[in-house]
Write a protein that holds these residues in place. Structure first.
Motif, short mmCIF file in Angstrom:
data_model
loop_
_atom_site.label_atom_id
_atom_site.label_comp_id
_atom_site.label_asym_id
_atom_site.label_seq_id
_atom_site.Cartn_x
_atom_site.Cartn_y
_atom_site.Cartn_z
N ARG A 191 -18.46 -38.53 -0.87
CA ARG A 191 -19.04 -37.36 -0.22
C ARG A 191 -19.24 -36.20 -1.19
O ARG A 191 -20.34 -35.70 -1.35
CB ARG A 191 -18.12 -36.95 0.94
CG ARG A 191 -18.63 -35.79 1.75
CD ARG A 191 -17.54 -35.35 2.73
NE ARG A 191 -17.91 -34.11 3.36
CZ ARG A 191 -18.27 -33.99 4.62
NH1 ARG A 191 -18.33 -35.04 5.37
NH2 ARG A 191 -18.58 -32.82 5.13
N LEU A 215 -13.74 -44.62 -0.30
CA LEU A 215 -15.11 -44.27 0.11
C LEU A 215 -15.32 -42.77 0.23
O LEU A 215 -16.41 -42.26 -0.02
CB LEU A 215 -15.41 -44.91 1.46
CG LEU A 215 -15.92 -46.35 1.45
CD1 LEU A 215 -16.10 -46.83 2.87
CD2 LEU A 215 -17.24 -46.41 0.72
N THR A 216 -14.23 -42.07 0.63
CA THR A 216 -14.42 -40.66 0.96
C THR A 216 -14.75 -39.82 -0.28
O THR A 216 -15.25 -38.71 -0.15
CB THR A 216 -13.15 -40.09 1.62
OG1 THR A 216 -12.04 -40.43 0.79
CG2 THR A 216 -12.97 -40.68 2.99
N LEU A 254 -24.12 -51.76 28.07
CA LEU A 254 -23.50 -50.55 28.61
C LEU A 254 -23.25 -50.79 30.09
O LEU A 254 -24.06 -50.45 30.94
CB LEU A 254 -24.39 -49.32 28.39
CG LEU A 254 -24.41 -48.74 26.97
CD1 LEU A 254 -25.20 -49.62 26.03
CD2 LEU A 254 -25.00 -47.35 26.95
N ASN A 292 -10.76 -38.86 8.30
CA ASN A 292 -11.62 -38.96 7.14
C ASN A 292 -13.00 -38.39 7.45
O ASN A 292 -13.63 -38.80 8.41
CB ASN A 292 -11.74 -40.41 6.70
CG ASN A 292 -10.43 -40.90 6.14
OD1 ASN A 292 -10.08 -40.60 5.01
ND2 ASN A 292 -9.68 -41.62 6.97
N PRO A 293 -13.45 -37.48 6.60
CA PRO A 293 -14.77 -36.91 6.85
C PRO A 293 -15.85 -37.97 6.63
O PRO A 293 -15.62 -38.99 5.99
CB PRO A 293 -14.88 -35.80 5.80
CG PRO A 293 -13.96 -36.22 4.71
CD PRO A 293 -12.84 -36.97 5.36
N VAL A 351 -18.61 -40.05 5.12
CA VAL A 351 -18.85 -40.35 3.71
C VAL A 351 -20.21 -39.81 3.28
O VAL A 351 -20.40 -39.34 2.17
CB VAL A 351 -18.78 -41.88 3.50
CG1 VAL A 351 -19.20 -42.24 2.09
CG2 VAL A 351 -17.37 -42.37 3.79
N GLY A 368 -21.74 -37.15 3.95
CA GLY A 368 -21.96 -35.71 4.00
C GLY A 368 -21.99 -35.20 5.43
O GLY A 368 -21.43 -35.83 6.33
N PHE A 369 -22.64 -34.06 5.64
CA PHE A 369 -22.70 -33.39 6.94
C PHE A 369 -23.22 -34.38 7.99
O PHE A 369 -24.33 -34.90 7.86
CB PHE A 369 -23.65 -32.20 6.79
CG PHE A 369 -23.58 -31.23 7.93
CD1 PHE A 369 -22.40 -31.03 8.61
CD2 PHE A 369 -24.69 -30.49 8.29
CE1 PHE A 369 -22.34 -30.13 9.65
CE2 PHE A 369 -24.64 -29.59 9.33
CZ PHE A 369 -23.45 -29.41 10.01
N MET A 423 -21.32 -49.58 21.89
CA MET A 423 -22.60 -49.45 22.59
C MET A 423 -22.60 -48.23 23.52
O MET A 423 -23.65 -47.64 23.73
CB MET A 423 -22.96 -50.74 23.33
CG MET A 423 -22.19 -51.05 24.56
SD MET A 423 -20.48 -51.49 24.23
CE MET A 423 -20.68 -53.07 23.46
#
Lengths: 265, 364
Positions: free
Chosen positions: B83, B79-80, B279, A225-226, A228, A230-231, A160
């Motif tokens: 991309r 999963l990767t 928060l 890990n990038p 998933v 994309g950018f 949060m």
């Protein structure tokens, strides 16, 4: 000829600019050298083993003006009695202490002390009153940690403020929850244990040491890990995504419209 | 003589006198300029080749998309790999579609005829003959069907049409629980006297002594998983537990028994539109809602100090049982979450203590 010679040498219009640049470079160089000498002094004072007494000296020289000579606190800084070595290691080794400047929030920067110096101060503070200790290597071992469980605990307790992707987020009155990418495992652990600044404390009864290791494993998984999808545009959600689509999406549509209606030559 | 000329220059048009000399002359179409491709056949040839190239690129894009989908597969369990697969697939399809569009536009701009034409818009009103014919057709239809004459059939048809939407009304009504008053669902949560406060998500009961100062515990009722719809119940019963230093807590005398040793429990559901408020800033004791920045002051019974929320967060009265575990004294004394019309009826008159200084509470 006489006219031309007037404009060369020290009477050239750019001469004062050149002098200014030269002066700045010289001053910058000197200050860098002096700075290096000063920090070399600091590290040469730091042999491999420092004691709590050295820590006390460092504390008196660097921290006591705000935290009080006996770490009892002053109007400028809170009491450090009972905060433990974990708190010292987190605050000093992320560069948050000593404060770079006073503001809504102490900012992370290059640490001002070596690990040995920080540990010595931690020893001194821990000797004042018991408090959370620096986590051991076994505690921080994430080899058999459960990344999925870490993700769940993170989403319930941390996301949060720090954002689901650990990208950080805004709090009230200029404070913010920092980005959690590429943070040392020990510092993540110590932050949960001690609750620095406005972060709540998550003691071992709230999030167990195993769960803390899971969270660290999850955060390091995010680092490695990038995204998933994309950018990720900083993983900041609608703010950066909206800016992107307004500028590039609408901009592209405007450009195509202009091209469509322009007369061919 | 001069006056006569003046009268000729003025025209009466829809009761307004218009001076003819002030009218613009219709400038007509500008002279048509030929394009380079009209003047030089070799340039037309080049434009033709450009359009061909765009269409060729489009076909290549389609092939790239298919090839990429096969060559860079999504590995199950990893999963990767999605991309790169999605990126190449998307780029291929985007190239295929965009190139057709660009080629078509270039074709129409450079090679298709660009002579200007004027098409006058015809008036919208039909001719009198068409209108008379339409009236005739309707009258004939009415006579032949007997729509006006056989009023029993007509009225029963209108009646049947009026009843058609009824199933939809029943269906939509049934989206809310049918066997109880819908607002009762909001009015009560799972918390009751003696329910232990447990950690989300493990369900471990919390001891009062384990809650250190500055802590924030995310809490669910102990038997949440045994309930019929755990997620529905969690959406109402979620609670944030915090421990404040005794001097920071500024409790009203009527609610003094609602906390335990500086430990306070508040509903996590924002009173504005129901986002989870969690928060918590442990130095300022502010609770911030991430959706619309409503800020609640935990020191003063979660009074609203900023933002669009109108009411303080409902407080859960807590205490400890014989074994030292935190338990609820009772359910919330008021409905949690955003306001609704009947909210004030659901406030428990016996147990509820209004937070001092929140006049807005009457607005429900």
């Amino acid at each position: 000829m006489a006219h031309r010679s007037k404009k060369t040498g020290r009477r050239h219009p750019l001469a004062s600019l050149g002098l200014l640049v030269l002066g700045l470079v010289a001053a910058g160089g000197v200050s860098t050298v002096v700075g290096q000498v000063a920090s070399a002094d600091a590290s040469s004072q730091a042999p491999t083993q420092l004691t709590a007494d050295d820590g006390e000296q460092l504390f008196q020289a660097n921290c006591a003006s705000c935290h009080g000579v006996n770490a009892e606190g002053t109007p400028e800084g809170p009491s450090l009695i009972g905060v433990g070595a974990a708190s010292v290691d987190f605050q000093v080794m992320t560069g948050r202490m000593p404060l770079a400047f006073s503001g809504p929030q102490g900012m992370a920067r290059t640490p001002q002390f070596s690990q040995e110096q920080s540990d010595a101060m931690g020893e001194y503070i821990a000797a004042l009153a018991p408090g959370p200790d620096v986590p051991s290597e076994e505690v921080l071992d994430t080899a058999d940690a459960n990344v999925a469980n870490g993700g769940e605990i993170f989403r319930i307790n941390c996301a949060m403020c720090h954002n689901v992707a650990g990208a950080g987020g805004a709090l009230t009155e200029g404070k913010f929850a920092p980005d959690l990418h590429d943070i040392d495992a020990a510092h993540i652990y110590e932050a949960m244990l001690t609750g620095p600044q406005n972060m709540p404390v998550f003691n071992d009864d709230n999030i167990s040491p195993e769960e803390k290791a899971d969270i660290i494993a999850y955060l390091h998984f995010l680092d490695e890990n990038p995204s998933v999808g994309g950018f990720d545009l900083g993983s900041l959600g609608p703010v950066s995504e909206g800016l992107f689509i307004w500028i590039f999406g609408l901009g592209g549509i405007v450009a195509i419209t202009v091209w469509l209606t322009a007369k061919p030559n | 003589m001069a006056e006569e000329t003046k009268m000729q220059d003025v025209e009466l048009h829809r009761d307004a006198a218009l001076e003819r000399s002030s009218e613009f002359e219709n400038p007509g179409l500008p002279p048509h300029r030929k394009r380079q491709t009209d003047l030089h056949p070799e340039k037309a040839k080049r434009a033709e080749r450009t359009v061909f190239t765009w269409f060729l690129v489009s076909a290549l894009g389609s092939i790239v998309a298919v090839a990429a989908y096969i060559a860079v597969p999504i590995t199950p369990g990893d999963l990767t790999t999605t991309r790169m697969n999605n990126l190449l697939l998307g780029l291929g399809i985007a190239l295929a579609l965009l190139s057709i569009g660009i080629g078509a536009v270039h074709w129409s701009k450079q090679l298709m005829s660009d002579e200007e034409h004027v098409d006058l818009r015809h008036p919208t009103r039909g001719s009198d003959a068409t209108r008379a014919k339409a009236v005739e057709v309707f009258t004939l239809g009415d006579q032949e069907s007997g729509f006006s004459r056989r009023s029993l059939i007509r009225n029963s048809l209108i009646g049947a049409l009026a009843v058609v939407p009824l199933p939809a009304v029943v269906l939509f009504r049934d989206l809310a629980p049918a066997d109880e008053v819908p607002t009762d669902v909001f009015a009560h949560t799972m918390w009751e006297a003696g329910t232990r406060l447990c950690l989300d998500p493990t369900g471990t009961p919390i001891r009062a002594e384990d809650v250190s100062y500055g802590s924030a515990f995310h809490v669910i009722p102990e038997d949440l998983e045994e309930s019929e719809h755990p997620l529905d119940e969690k959406a109402k019963a979620a609670v944030l537990l915090m421990r404040l230093p005794a001097d920071a807590l500024n409790e009203s005398p009527e609610r003094a028994g609602w906390s335990y040793d500086g430990i306070v429990a508040y509903s996590k559901i924002c009173t504005h539109v129901g986002c989870p408020v969690a928060l918590y800033e442990q130095q300022t004791h502010h609770l911030l809602c991430p959706c619309h920045q409503s800020t609640f002051d935990v020191k003063n019974h979660c009074k609203v100090i900023f933002g669009p929320a109108k009411r303080p967060l409902p407080q859960l009265p807590i205490t400890v049982d014989d074994e030292g575990y935190l338990i609820a004294q009772r359910d919330f004394t008021e409905p949690v979450g955003p306001s609704y019309f009947e909210r004030l009826h659901d406030v428990d008159e016996d147990g509820h203590v209004q937070v001092a200084g929140t006049t807005t509470e009457q607005r429900a």
